[in-house]
Design an enzyme around this catalytic site. Structure first.
Site, short mmCIF file in Angstrom:
data_model
loop_
_atom_site.label_atom_id
_atom_site.label_comp_id
_atom_site.label_asym_id
_atom_site.label_seq_id
_atom_site.Cartn_x
_atom_site.Cartn_y
_atom_site.Cartn_z
N CYS A 5 31.10 2.32 -3.32
CA CYS A 5 31.41 1.86 -4.15
C CYS A 5 31.40 0.66 -3.91
O CYS A 5 31.75 0.22 -3.37
CB CYS A 5 32.54 3.26 -4.92
SG CYS A 5 34.01 1.74 -5.70
N CYS A 8 34.41 -1.06 -4.28
CA CYS A 8 35.55 -1.09 -2.69
C CYS A 8 34.34 -2.29 -2.00
O CYS A 8 35.47 -2.70 -1.42
CB CYS A 8 35.19 0.56 -2.42
SG CYS A 8 35.99 1.45 -2.40
N HIS A 47 41.01 2.84 -2.61
CA HIS A 47 39.91 3.54 -4.66
C HIS A 47 40.44 4.35 -4.89
O HIS A 47 41.13 5.61 -4.17
CB HIS A 47 38.05 4.17 -3.45
CG HIS A 47 37.53 4.82 -4.71
ND1 HIS A 47 36.86 4.68 -5.41
CD2 HIS A 47 37.39 6.40 -4.94
CE1 HIS A 47 36.26 5.56 -5.31
NE2 HIS A 47 36.55 5.99 -5.32
N HIS A 102 35.21 3.75 -10.06
CA HIS A 102 36.30 3.11 -9.27
C HIS A 102 37.57 3.09 -10.62
O HIS A 102 36.76 1.86 -11.15
CB HIS A 102 35.73 2.29 -8.54
CG HIS A 102 36.96 1.03 -7.34
ND1 HIS A 102 37.36 1.13 -6.39
CD2 HIS A 102 38.45 0.79 -7.14
CE1 HIS A 102 38.78 0.45 -5.96
NE2 HIS A 102 38.44 0.78 -6.62
N HIS A 104 38.99 0.42 -13.34
CA HIS A 104 38.71 -0.85 -13.42
C HIS A 104 39.19 -0.50 -15.01
O HIS A 104 39.37 -0.20 -15.52
CB HIS A 104 37.57 -1.54 -13.20
CG HIS A 104 36.43 -0.58 -13.88
ND1 HIS A 104 36.24 0.94 -13.44
CD2 HIS A 104 35.59 -1.08 -15.27
CE1 HIS A 104 34.90 1.01 -13.85
NE2 HIS A 104 34.85 0.24 -15.32
P1 AMP Z 1 32.74 1.12 -17.05
O1 AMP Z 1 31.13 0.40 -18.22
O2 AMP Z 1 33.57 0.88 -17.48
O3 AMP Z 1 31.92 1.59 -15.55
O4 AMP Z 1 32.28 -0.81 -16.45
C1 AMP Z 1 31.74 -1.49 -15.61
C2 AMP Z 1 31.81 -2.78 -15.20
O5 AMP Z 1 31.20 -3.60 -14.13
C3 AMP Z 1 30.54 -3.50 -16.26
O6 AMP Z 1 31.24 -3.88 -17.67
C4 AMP Z 1 29.65 -3.80 -15.44
O7 AMP Z 1 29.00 -5.31 -15.96
C5 AMP Z 1 30.58 -4.45 -14.59
N1 AMP Z 1 29.68 -4.57 -13.47
C6 AMP Z 1 28.44 -3.57 -13.04
N2 AMP Z 1 28.71 -4.68 -10.96
C7 AMP Z 1 29.15 -5.89 -11.67
C8 AMP Z 1 29.01 -6.61 -10.07
N3 AMP Z 1 27.99 -6.74 -9.47
N4 AMP Z 1 29.71 -8.02 -10.87
C9 AMP Z 1 30.68 -7.79 -11.84
N5 AMP Z 1 30.59 -6.65 -12.72
C10 AMP Z 1 30.16 -5.90 -12.30
ZN ZN Z 2 35.72 2.07 -4.64
#
Ligand code: AMP
Ligand code: ZN
Length: 122
Positions: A5, A8, A47, A102, A104
């Site tokens: 993912c 990860c 993960h 994943h 966060h």
């Molecule tokens: P969620 O909608 O809670 O799954 O949040 C995913 C978050 O990941 C979103 O706020 C995106 O802007 C952020 N995101 C997606 N790709 C990246 C990346 N490559 N680096 C940093 N943040 C990211």
């Molecule tokens: Zn992951």
């Protein structure tokens, strides 16, 4: 177990990110599409899909992860309490708005449009 993912891959430094903290268990980096002046993502390196997958034995590392939240917020631009502060968000599932499967934590800070307690502009 190895996972492919997005987060990860960030945890393994296979995809670049603006990292603000890293230790054996966790990595924190700037959200690529910030929704606030301070918008960090804090993830466990291992993960785990979401908070819905937390088991009783996860309590200790989850507490360590939570304790990082205020430290990272204030070290990265969130204003001091009580006038400042931060917001902690964890989305789970499709209707919860989770796009990356994943676990966060979104750590949000800085001046916010929703701040009805802010002093009015002069
Ligand atoms: P969620 O909608 O809670 O799954 O949040 C995913 C978050 O990941 C979103 O706020 C995106 O802007 C952020 N995101 C997606 N790709 C990246 C990346 N490559 N680096 C940093 N943040 C990211
Ligand atoms: Zn992951």
């Amino acid at each position: 177990m190895s996972h492919d993912c997005l987060f990860c891959k960030i945890a393994r430094h296979e995809i670049p990110a603006k990292v603000v903290h890293e230790d054996d268990e966790f990595i924190a980096f700037h959200d690529i599409n910030p929704a606030a002046p301070v918008h960090l993502l804090l993830i466990p390196k291992r993960h785990i899909a979401s908070l819905a997958d937390i088991a009783p034995q996860d309590g200790e590392w989850l507490a360590r992860m939570l304790r990082l939240v205020p430290r990272l917020a204030f070290e990265n631009g969130a204003n001091p309490l009580p006038e400042g502060g931060f917001r902690l968000v964890a989305n789970a599932g499709i209707e919860g708005g989770q796009e990356v499967d994943h676990l966060h934590f979104h750590i949000l800070g800085g001046a916010r449009p929703w701040n009805k307690r802010a002093a009015p502009a002069a």
